[in-house]
Motif scaffolding. Structure first.
Motif, PDB file in Angstrom:
ATOM      1  N   SER A 403       0.603  -1.182   0.301  1.00 32.73           N
ATOM      2  CA  SER A 403       0.379   0.215   0.048  1.00 32.73           C
ATOM      3  C   SER A 403       0.433   1.569  -0.075  1.00 32.73           C
ATOM      4  CB  SER A 403      -1.037   0.164   1.152  1.00 32.73           C
ATOM      5  OG  SER A 403      -0.191  -0.091   2.305  1.00 32.73           O
ATOM      6  N   ARG A 404       1.937   1.335   0.324  1.00 32.34           N
ATOM      7  CA  ARG A 404       3.192   3.022   0.741  1.00 32.34           C
ATOM      8  C   ARG A 404       4.341   2.306   0.232  1.00 32.34           C
ATOM      9  NH1 ARG A 404       1.098   6.476   4.090  1.00 32.34           N
ATOM     10  NH2 ARG A 404       3.177   7.372   3.275  1.00 32.34           N
ATOM     11  N   PHE A 405       5.143   2.866   0.207  1.00 30.60           N
ATOM     12  CA  PHE A 405       6.611   3.109  -0.327  1.00 30.60           C
ATOM     13  C   PHE A 405       7.387   3.527   0.094  1.00 30.60           C
ATOM     14  CE2 PHE A 405       4.051   1.819  -3.767  1.00 30.60           C
ATOM     15  CZ  PHE A 405       4.190   1.092  -5.051  1.00 30.60           C
ATOM     16  N   ILE A 406       8.906   2.856   0.368  1.00 26.26           N
ATOM     17  CA  ILE A 406      10.352   3.233   1.308  1.00 26.26           C
ATOM     18  C   ILE A 406      10.331   3.449   0.388  1.00 26.26           C
ATOM     19  CG2 ILE A 406       8.985   1.986   3.938  1.00 26.26           C
ATOM     20  CD1 ILE A 406      11.376   0.446   3.128  1.00 26.26           C
ATOM     21  N   ALA A 407      11.548   5.251   0.818  1.00 28.17           N
ATOM     22  CA  ALA A 407      12.164   4.943   0.263  1.00 28.17           C
ATOM     23  C   ALA A 407      13.610   5.054   0.456  1.00 28.17           C
ATOM     24  CB  ALA A 407      12.560   6.985  -0.508  1.00 28.17           C
ATOM     25  N   LEU A 439       7.846  20.029   0.645  1.00 26.94           N
ATOM     26  CA  LEU A 439       8.870  20.001   1.259  1.00 26.94           C
ATOM     27  C   LEU A 439       8.077  18.723   2.002  1.00 26.94           C
ATOM     28  CD1 LEU A 439       9.377  23.405   1.767  1.00 26.94           C
ATOM     29  CD2 LEU A 439      10.840  21.931   1.308  1.00 26.94           C
ATOM     30  N   LYS A 440       8.614  18.392   3.288  1.00 23.97           N
ATOM     31  CA  LYS A 440       7.577  16.980   4.212  1.00 23.97           C
ATOM     32  C   LYS A 440       8.390  17.052   5.229  1.00 23.97           C
ATOM     33  CE  LYS A 440       5.147  13.934   4.620  1.00 23.97           C
ATOM     34  NZ  LYS A 440       4.106  13.836   5.409  1.00 23.97           N
ATOM     35  N   SER A 441       8.110  16.506   6.377  1.00 23.44           N
ATOM     36  CA  SER A 441       8.816  15.710   7.281  1.00 23.44           C
ATOM     37  C   SER A 441       8.906  14.225   7.040  1.00 23.44           C
ATOM     38  CB  SER A 441       7.999  15.977   8.606  1.00 23.44           C
ATOM     39  OG  SER A 441       8.378  16.874   8.822  1.00 23.44           O
ATOM     40  N   VAL A 442      10.611  13.415   7.617  1.00 23.92           N
ATOM     41  CA  VAL A 442      10.400  12.217   7.673  1.00 23.92           C
ATOM     42  C   VAL A 442      10.052  11.577   8.584  1.00 23.92           C
ATOM     43  CG1 VAL A 442      12.674  10.635   7.593  1.00 23.92           C
ATOM     44  CG2 VAL A 442      13.171  13.031   6.607  1.00 23.92           C
ATOM     45  N   GLN A 443       8.979  10.519   8.123  1.00 28.71           N
ATOM     46  CA  GLN A 443       8.562  10.077   9.768  1.00 28.71           C
ATOM     47  C   GLN A 443       9.484   8.645  11.092  1.00 28.71           C
ATOM     48  OE1 GLN A 443       4.525   8.222   7.866  1.00 28.71           O
ATOM     49  NE2 GLN A 443       4.070  10.052   7.301  1.00 28.71           N
ATOM     50  N   ARG A 444       9.947   8.211   9.643  1.00 29.40           N
ATOM     51  CA  ARG A 444      10.714   7.191  10.238  1.00 29.40           C
ATOM     52  C   ARG A 444      11.383   6.896   9.069  1.00 29.40           C
ATOM     53  NH1 ARG A 444       7.599   1.824  10.041  1.00 29.40           N
ATOM     54  NH2 ARG A 444       9.369   1.079  11.462  1.00 29.40           N
ATOM     55  N   ILE A 445      13.007   6.174   9.860  1.00 28.43           N
ATOM     56  CA  ILE A 445      14.303   6.240   9.100  1.00 28.43           C
ATOM     57  C   ILE A 445      13.972   4.045   9.940  1.00 28.43           C
ATOM     58  CG2 ILE A 445      16.358   6.210   8.921  1.00 28.43           C
ATOM     59  CD1 ILE A 445      16.013   8.972   9.588  1.00 28.43           C
ATOM     60  N   VAL A 446      14.201   3.542   8.594  1.00 26.47           N
ATOM     61  CA  VAL A 446      14.449   2.186   8.932  1.00 26.47           C
ATOM     62  C   VAL A 446      16.368   1.515   8.354  1.00 26.47           C
ATOM     63  CG1 VAL A 446      12.579   1.601   9.241  1.00 26.47           C
ATOM     64  CG2 VAL A 446      13.460   1.915   6.754  1.00 26.47           C
ATOM     65  N   LEU A 447      16.104   0.287   8.473  1.00 27.61           N
ATOM     66  CA  LEU A 447      17.718  -0.055   8.306  1.00 27.61           C
ATOM     67  C   LEU A 447      17.448  -1.150   7.388  1.00 27.61           C
ATOM     68  CD1 LEU A 447      20.415  -0.009  10.575  1.00 27.61           C
ATOM     69  CD2 LEU A 447      20.411   1.508   8.784  1.00 27.61           C
ATOM     70  N   CYS A 448      17.864  -1.708   5.773  1.00 26.37           N
ATOM     71  CA  CYS A 448      17.739  -3.211   5.307  1.00 26.37           C
ATOM     72  C   CYS A 448      18.088  -4.398   5.548  1.00 26.37           C
ATOM     73  CB  CYS A 448      17.052  -2.155   3.518  1.00 26.37           C
ATOM     74  SG  CYS A 448      15.771  -0.878   3.041  1.00 26.37           S
ATOM     75  N   MET A 449      17.023  -4.959   6.317  1.00 27.46           N
ATOM     76  CA  MET A 449      18.335  -6.234   6.275  1.00 27.46           C
ATOM     77  C   MET A 449      17.752  -7.760   5.447  1.00 27.46           C
ATOM     78  SD  MET A 449      20.475  -5.413   8.813  1.00 27.46           S
ATOM     79  CE  MET A 449      20.876  -6.736   9.810  1.00 27.46           C
ATOM     80  N   LEU A 470       7.671   9.690   2.817  1.00 33.08           N
ATOM     81  CA  LEU A 470       7.628  10.556   1.947  1.00 33.08           C
ATOM     82  C   LEU A 470       8.077   9.475   0.649  1.00 33.08           C
ATOM     83  CD1 LEU A 470      11.887  11.568   2.538  1.00 33.08           C
ATOM     84  CD2 LEU A 470       9.520  12.331   3.101  1.00 33.08           C
ATOM     85  N   ASP A 471       7.092   8.487   0.553  1.00 33.26           N
ATOM     86  CA  ASP A 471       6.582   8.172  -0.544  1.00 33.26           C
ATOM     87  C   ASP A 471       5.127   8.921  -1.717  1.00 33.26           C
ATOM     88  OD1 ASP A 471       4.707   7.456   1.339  1.00 33.26           O
ATOM     89  OD2 ASP A 471       4.186   5.575   0.035  1.00 33.26           O
ATOM     90  N   GLN A 472       4.449   9.902  -1.620  1.00 34.86           N
ATOM     91  CA  GLN A 472       3.783  10.814  -1.595  1.00 34.86           C
ATOM     92  C   GLN A 472       4.211  11.360  -2.869  1.00 34.86           C
ATOM     93  OE1 GLN A 472       0.829  11.699   0.648  1.00 34.86           O
ATOM     94  NE2 GLN A 472      -0.272  10.059   1.173  1.00 34.86           N
TER      95      GLN A 472
END
Length: 855
Positions: A403-407, A439-449, A470-472
């Motif tokens: 449903s959503r995307f991570i950048a 201009l947009k705020s980053v909601q969360r940050i993740v590491l890809c494992m 930020l996917d929108q």
């Protein structure tokens, strides 16, 4: 918690240990694994993941943990590039055994390897490009039997163009012993050919600013591996195996490669081997012992195996393994213990690939669009975590429910934190404008494992990671910087080695599902770096991919992931054509504006093929007028004054056509320039014959007569007149169409060659090269094949060769169809009429008299 390997012991670490290590930029390695399809990237990568304790050593090579999709596991090929962060503790003495061209500085013995496993199939080359942009080194894997293949060359050329340093693994050594029973000298010559071929490519394409690059087993930047069975070695590991039996390890290592032969009778080394009396050092000490171990274990003849195990001090372990396994399973356990793959790979990656602190110093100038003396480029070059934020998003990854995307991307400068308000410069952003700027705020940050995501509060520069929320605002790629950095330029867009030349139209059975289709196509476009989702004027929705397999995967994703439960209708595959001209227009054409107060005179002529190739390859920055002018004058012998009269290239974002202004001293010229360029963009994007893109056409405005009053020469008057005069001049210049051509690489056993020639000739294909490598039962055939004839080509090849032929298609060039599209029943005419019918255009072809005005 995960496990990590210290080469000699296992220990537990938490994700916090990884996060803490992200601050040590000298101890980070960002690595892409690249290779031809089926050369063993994912199986060899398993050994590194197993060494980090994420999977068991017994499953390494079979689990292919980096193939995270179900269809990847089913098809046994990698489709999407996948990232994982691995944490290792390496004993310092392991890294002091050899020299390296990369002058890394270490901060302790703990290392973080951000590894990206990329696809090998040519249809998914865009995934490789996305991986290479955010890494600094490449592990190039080559099958020891198939040797260097077409995609090996392609990905190697891509990596060198991004100033990425390679190391080499010659993989699938087990095939030499189990499958083909090669002799030692024959195998050595095959390995040598691979290294020489790769070095030739490096010498041709590598950037001199990196320094000298050469792969050499004696330097330990080449390893020999069997990914499926989890073992590998570099020459220094073989040296340490013989241990106390050798007086001078370094001297002995030099005897293991090159023209060094051993006399078993006199116990002496020689540089020459007259009449084959002596045995090569590599064969005696590396190849033959492995051959004995592998063949005798599989045959369950353990006497000779015991002798070797005593020599290597592993007899006790061998006896333990014998109690639990036999055959290939026993062979895998013993060789994993004797020559663990991760040990040699880690020494190569850490010692011979650069840290971000080293690589960004020479990579910044080719990836950053701005000047090299601004604060952003300086911070990128020094990899400064306290500098202004500069992050590049190379691809969008769908979440678990699609449903959503991570950048996913890499931080090149500064540090990105959760909650930070950032400035997003999309792929269509132009410095100074507000197009594609958010201009947009980053909601969360993740590491890809791999298959999992691990949350973190921040990512400092030099590391890869992903942003949520930020996917929108990001379609495919973007540059992320701090909200206040209004002067920052974006990081350059990636250049793909493939083109989306295979298309299919899609529609919904139920018209009420049309909004769902539009949303599904938007998601599909985000999910893949290369796929294009286009809406034609006729209302058709087109999905364009690099090849049949790429398109098949995209359609599967659309149906299963983005539009489940929606009934879709797909057309047969559609091929894009280009419209062009064969000669200069036979007279200067005239068009008047609707109010008859303005007159525009124009002609058209074809662009020479050599210049067109240069424009396609982006060898010149067309936005830099001085550089462009010097290039056209020096290489293509253009008149310097003519180069100053170039008004534009199109259709954007390509540079396949030009607009020139061939008149001077015309009043109000600058006022109508934008209107003329806008009309040029429209005409070249939707051509005259069948609304296909134009290619290789120069439109020259020869003269203008403009009304003195600005209200009578606005865009509403000038743009339609320009379109008509361009159209008329095109139709008076012997219009032609161009079709896309694939370069097809076919691997097939020699006995099936006749069947291949028959299939190729029936599809208008031409064989232009046939290569048989010494000792290899498989022949390589290179064919030029029209894309229109490529549908079902692979299936026909397999059926006519009992499934033993393997083919890969890569876009090669646009070829001119010689037949006249304006002549009834010609081949080009039939193609044009079928395209017009599909797009809902009139059946009658345009007449130049309908567009040209008389004096």
């Amino acid at each position: 918690f995960f496990y990590i390997s210290t080469i000699s012991l296992m220990s537990i670490f938490s994700i916090n240990d990884v996060i803490n290590l992200m601050n040590k930029k000298n101890n980070i390695r960002n690595v892409s694994v690249i290779a031809h399809v089926d050369h063993g990237k994912s199986t060899l990568t398993d050994s590194l993941v197993a060494a980090a304790g994420i999977i068991s050593l017994d499953n390494a090579g079979n689990q292919r943990i980096m193939d995270t999709r179900d269809d990847e596991q089913e098809r046994c090929i990698t489709i999407k590039s996948t990232g994982i962060s691995l944490y290792f503790h390496l004993e310092p003495e392991l890294l002091q055994k050899d020299t390296s061209i990369v002058k890394n500085i270490s901060d302790g013995n703990e290392y973080l390897i951000n590894l990206i496993d990329s696809p090998g199939h040519v249809d998914f080359s865009s995934e490789v490009t996305a991986a290479l942009r955010i890494t600094d080194g490449a592990l190039v894997i080559v099958d020891c039997i198939e040797e260097v293949c077409v995609q090996t060359e392609t990905v190697l050329r891509q990596s060198l163009s991004e100033r990425i340093i390679p190391v080499l693994s010659i993989n699938k050594l087990d095939r030499c012993f189990i499958e083909l029973s090669l002799g030692g000298e024959e195998a050595y010559k095959g390995f040598l050919r691979i290294i020489e071929d790769v070095n030739i490519f490096i010498s041709i394409y590598h950037d001199k600013s990196i320094g000298e690059l050469e792969l050499n087993p004696l330097v330990n930047n080449v390893c020999f591996s069997a990914g499926l069975h989890g073992w590998a070695f570099i020459l220094s590991e073989i040296t340490s195996l013989y241990g106390s039996k050798i007086n001078d390890n370094e001297k002995f290592k030099k005897k293991l490669w090159g023209e060094n032969y051993y006399d078993n009778i006199k116990k002496k080394w020689h540089k020459k081997n007259p009449n084959g009396k002596y045995i090569r050092g590599f064969v005696k000490y590396c190849f033959d012992p492995l051959k004995v171990l592998i063949t005798k274990i599989i045959e369950e003849k353990y006497a000779e195996v015991n002798i070797l195990c005593e020599k290597f001090n592993v007899e006790e372990q061998f006896q333990k393994f014998r109690l639990k396994a036999k055959g290939k399973s026993l062979m895998k356990k013993l060789l994993q213990y004797l020559l663990p793959a991760h040990k040699s790979l880690l020494i190569m990656l850490i010692k011979h690939l650069p840290s971000p602190a080293i690589s960004q110093a020479y990579r910044t100038e080719i990836i950053y669009e701005g000047p090299m003396d601004d604060k952003y480029s300086k911070s990128m070059r020094t990899c400064d975590p306290k500098g202004p934020l500069m992050m590049y998003i190379s691809k969008m990854i769908p979440n678990s429910d699609k449903s959503r995307f991570i950048a996913f991307g890499r931080v090149f400068s500064g540090t990105i934190t959760s909650g930070l308000k950032v400035r997003i410069m999309g792929s269509n952003y132009i410095k100074g404008s507000k197009k594609d700027l958010f201009l947009k705020s980053v909601q969360r940050i993740v590491l890809c494992m791999g298959r999992k995501l691990e949350s973190t509060d921040y990512i400092p520069c030099g590391n890869t990671g992903a942003l949520i929320g930020l996917d929108q605002f990001i379609i495919k790629t973007a540059t992320i910087t701090d909200q206040v950095n209004e002067n920052a330029y974006p990081i350059k867009a990636m250049k793909f080695s493939v083109h989306p030349v295979v298309r299919r139209a899609v529609n919904v059975e139920n018209p009420s599902d049309l909004p769902k289709l539009l949303e599904g196509l938007r998601k599909l476009s985000r999910s893949d770096p290369m796929v294009q989702c286009i809406r034609e004027e006729s209302g058709e929705h087109i999905i364009a991919g690099a090849g049949e397999l790429h398109l098949e995967i995209c359609i599967k994703d659309l149906k299963d992931d983005f539009l489940p439960g929606v009934s879709l209708v797909f057309s047969d595959p559609v091929v894009p054509y280009k419209e062009t001209i064969n000669s200069e227009s036979n007279h200067i054409c005239l068009a008047k504006s609707t109010n008859k107060h303005n007159r525009i005179y124009a002609k058209s002529l074809p662009i020479e093929e050599l210049l067109l190739k240069d424009l396609d390859m982006d060898t010149i920055d067309v936005k830099n007028s001085t550089e462009l002018s010097n290039f056209l004058v020096s290489k293509h012998k253009w008149d310097k004054n003519t180069t100053k009269n170039i008004w534009g290239f199109g259709p954007e974002p390509s540079f396949a056509n030009m607009l020139l202004i061939g008149t001077k001293s015309i009043q109000y010229l600058d006022e109508i320039k934008d209107s003329c360029v806008s009309a040029f963009q429209d005409v070249t994007k939707e051509g005259i014959l069948a609304h296909e893109n134009m290619r290789g056409v120069i439109f020259t405005i020869v003269d203008l007569e403009l009304h003195a009053d600005s209200i009578h020469r606005g865009g509403g008057q000038i743009i339609p007149a320009c379109k008509r005069v361009y159209t008329a001049s095109f139709l008076y210049s012997s219009p032609r169409i161009m079709e896309p051509i694939f370069s097809v690489f076919i691997s097939v056993p020699l006995k099936h060659l006749g069947a291949i020639y028959s299939v190729v000739s029936n599809r208008r294909g031409k064989v232009y090269e046939e290569v048989t490598k010494p000792g290899n039962p498989v022949c390589e055939i290179k064919v030029k094949l029209p894309v229109a004839e490529s549908f079902g080509f692979s299936n026909e090849l397999r059926s006519s060769t009992s499934g033993q032929a393997f083919s890969q298609c890569i876009f090669d060039h646009w070829a001119l169809l010689k037949s006249d599209p304006m002549k009834d029943n010609s081949q080009a005419n039939q193609i044009i009429l079928s395209i017009r019918k599909r797009k809902g255009l009139k059946a009658e072809l345009p007449n130049p008299n309908d567009f040209e005005d008389r004096l």
